[in-house]
Each structure stands twice: as C-alpha cells, then as structure tokens.
Design an enzyme around this catalytic site. Structure first.
Site: not given
Length: 246
Positions: A104, A128, A196, A199, A222, A231
């Site tokens: 990111r 995050k 983004h 990514r 993730h 995706y």
C-alpha cells in the site's frame, strides 16, 4: 454461560456485533460478514450446522478493482526506463515497488532504509494495525532497488526514509499520487489510476500467473480470504475464454 441460540446470535449482530471494539463506531457490511463467516465455520466445526446456517451474510456491492492491463503496465514502465535523471530513478523505484511487491502507498512512504534487505530478499513494512510484515523482493525489484540505494546513499540528509522528496524529506502519499499521474500522462494512459490501483495490478497479475487465490491473499497480507475475493472476476473471465475454446 448462556447457550448459543439463533435469537442470541440475532441479538448480538443487531447490537454489539455491529460495533468496532476499538472506537465504538459501526462496522461496514464487509467487516461484519468476515466475523459472521468465522463464526459460521466455528459452529459448523463443533457440530452445530443448524446454527451455522442461521447466520446470514448480507450482500455487498463491491466495485471491481481498477488496475493496469499488461499493455498499460508495460507502457508505464517503458516510459520510466526511457527517462534519465534522479527524479525518474526515484519514481521508477517507488512505482516498481508497488507494482512488484504489492504494498500500500502508506506502507511505501513509511519505508526506511533499514527496512530493505537485498541479501535476505525482503522488505519489512508496517501494515494496518501497526503490525510488521515481510514482503518478498523478486530479482527485478532487487535490481531496481540496488541502483536506487546507490543514489540514495549519496544524498546529503539524515532522513531515514527510503523515498525522499526534492527537499530531502520523507515523501508523502499525496506526492506519490501526483508523480504517478505525471507518469501515466507521459505514457499516454488515460485511465484513472491511483497508487492503490497499482496494488490491484500486482494482485491481478499474480492471480493470472498462479490461479491461486490463497497465494494472492498471503502476498497482499490479507487476514481473511474473503477480502481477496474481489479479484475472482479475473478467473471468471479467463474461464469464459477457455470455455469458448472447447
């Protein structure tokens, strides 16, 4: 302890289950669905299929991710390679890092020199939730980073940031977006692409090459596979193309 019942589950997901424990704000539908999915799997595993089936996930209208096609990606990188100068070198490196490592933009701008380990082939980034995560650097990116680090080591600044601005301070996410738009325009790519989106481009290419959603999940960092499912339309498109050949 009170036994788990369908009514108790309904009550939970209409009150506290909708709230984020950290800030007390309401969770979005996708976040609630992740919790429900985990609970469904838990109940099913412990022999409570009826309760598992009673938990219903709400449909979420997710936008398909915007990404560069292979042709557009090639045009962008070709334009960067063909341009000489220190600014082009820095921009080629930061754009390539997003395209080849899938990180990111906030993680990109927070990278420090010490976070790059070419011998170990790893980038150490903060994700995050302030967690650390190691990202593999492939041979193409290692080559680009090696050249950039040689230039970066000669800059007259004590700033520990990997990517710095003309003022020799840490580059910002807004500056990255501005520079990306500059290079997209220079390459003649009119599609609206954000940092983004790079990514998303990384994830798209990786899924096309591996056909494995779990590899993409791990590469993106993730926590839930559900997050990576945005995706899957790529595999659906390729399946349709393959069926046309039968």
């Amino acid at each position: 302890n009170e036994p788990i019942t369908e009514n108790l589950l309904d009550e939970y997901f209409s009150t506290v289950g909708l709230l984020n424990e950290k800030n007390g704000k309401k969770r979005d539908t996708a976040s609630v669905n992740k919790i429900k999915s985990s609970l469904k799997a838990y109940l099913k595993y412990f022999g409570k299929p009826d309760l598992s089936e009673a938990i219903k996930l709400k449909s979420t209208q997710r936008k398909e991710p915007t990404f560069l096609t292979n042709t557009e990606r090639f045009k962008l990188l070709k334009t960067l390679r063909a341009t000489k100068g220190n600014l082009a070198l820095r921009d080629k490196t930061l754009i390539s890092t997003m395209l080849l490592a899938g990180i990111r933009v906030d993680a990109l701008v927070n990278l420090n020199l010490e976070n790059v380990n070419l011998d170990d082939k790893k980038l150490t980034i903060r994700t995050k939730g302030d967690k650390t995560f190691k990202v593999f650097i492939n041979s193409k990116l290692r080559s680009i980073l090696k050249r950039y680090l040689k230039f970066r080591s000669k800059q007259p600044t004590d700033c520990e940031a990997l990517f710095i601005s003309n003022r020799l301070t840490r580059i910002t996410s807004r500056q990255v977006a501005f520079r990306l738009k500059y290079w997209l325009d220079k390459a003649g790519i009119e599609k609206i692409i954000s940092p983004h989106s790079l990514r998303h481009t990384f994830a798209t290419q990786l899924l096309q090459k591996t056909q494995n959603l779990r590899i993409v999940q791990k590469a993106l960092g993730h926590e839930y596979l559900e997050t990576t499912r945005i995706y899957t339309h790529i595999l659906d498109d390729e399946m349709e193309d393959a069926l046309e050949l039968l």
